[in-house]
Design a protein around this motif. Structure first.
Motif, PDB file in Angstrom:
ATOM      1  N   ILE A 113      29.199  47.978  49.918  1.00 36.63           N
ATOM      2  CA  ILE A 113      29.961  47.882  48.679  1.00 36.63           C
ATOM      3  C   ILE A 113      30.278  49.294  48.192  1.00 36.63           C
ATOM      4  O   ILE A 113      29.451  50.211  48.264  1.00 36.63           O
ATOM      5  N   LYS A 156      34.499  45.659  47.037  1.00 34.39           N
ATOM      6  CA  LYS A 156      33.736  45.267  45.851  1.00 34.39           C
ATOM      7  C   LYS A 156      32.706  44.176  46.154  1.00 34.39           C
ATOM      8  O   LYS A 156      31.733  44.027  45.409  1.00 34.39           O
ATOM      9  N   LEU A 157      32.943  43.394  47.204  1.00 33.02           N
ATOM     10  CA  LEU A 157      32.029  42.297  47.552  1.00 33.02           C
ATOM     11  C   LEU A 157      32.241  41.926  48.998  1.00 33.02           C
ATOM     12  O   LEU A 157      33.366  41.981  49.511  1.00 33.02           O
ATOM     13  N   VAL A 164      33.752  35.457  40.872  1.00 32.43           N
ATOM     14  CA  VAL A 164      33.370  36.840  41.141  1.00 32.43           C
ATOM     15  C   VAL A 164      34.510  37.795  40.768  1.00 32.43           C
ATOM     16  O   VAL A 164      34.274  38.853  40.179  1.00 32.43           O
TER      17      VAL A 164
END
Length: 219
Positions: A5, A143-144, A162
């Motif tokens: 990440i 980011k994920l 999310v």
């Protein structure tokens, strides 16, 4: 190694069902969801591609572009789209990248860098680890990541949740607690001091412990 990440999403140039994609240029100033598949004509992936097509407007309202990847050539993707439409009522309405040489799967750490062969010589089980979803920000940073087994369909409502959380953090330096949903209390991030928080939230906040500062979600 899996991508971390906040590391930069690797750029690539590849053919897709909507023509050549220069990935970073294609993202532009948008958010992006890239989700991968181990092989065309696989049952769980077929359901996922149709569901995402039906939910495309939900992603667009959040400024998010969708792109899929499957380890087969684009010509196979185009045949697969017919089955996806038959099975789910909606063909993909976003690009599906071809990765018949495994280049992108290896670039994103979904297959080992020393993996030999090409799509034609490999089964879905050979590529079973190419079941990762990436959320990428406008800064091209990851980011994920979520990786799924081939037998478990992805929950794209969770992906939207999310994204809502990530975008809230980007706009207002707020985090979200466990099981958070839109409209529920949010968390002031630790990098915001109490002094600064009092300026932003003059009505104060709830703090069951000093480092957990909960405020109403701003609109």
């Amino acid at each position: 190694m899996p991508l971390a990440i906040n590391s930069e999403a690797p750029n690539f140039l590849a053919n897709s069902t909507e023509g050549m994609i220069h990935f970073h240029n294609w993202i532009g100033d948008s958010w992006c969801v890239l989700f991968s598949h181990p092989k065309d004509f696989t049952p769980v992936c077929t359901t996922e591609l149709g569901v995402v097509a039906r939910m495309k407007a939900d992603f667009e309202r959040r400024g998010v572009k969708i792109i899929g990847l499957s380890i087969d050539p684009v010509e196979e993707h185009e045949r697969w789209a017919e089955d996806i439409c038959s099975a789910t009522g909606q063909a993909p309405n976003y690009p599906l990248v071809g990765d018949s040489d495994l280049k992108i799967a290896k670039l994103y750490g979904m297959l080992p860098a020393d993996t030999d062969g090409s799509a034609g010589a490999r089964t879905a089980m050979d590529n079973a680890t190419a079941r990762t979803l990436f959320i990428i920000g406008p800064d091209k940073k990851i980011k994920l990541t979520i990786s799924y087994p081939m037998t478990t369909g992805r929950d794209f409502n969770e992906v939207l949740r999310v994204i809502d959380s990530l975008q809230l953090t980007a706009r207002q330096q707020l985090a979200t607690p466990a099981n958070w949903k839109q409209g529920e209390d949010v968390v002031i991030v630790p990098s915001v001091s109490d002094e600064e928080a009092r300026k932003r939230y003059p009505d104060g906040w709830k703090a069951p412990v000093p480092y957990l500062r909960l405020v109403e979600m701003p609109y």
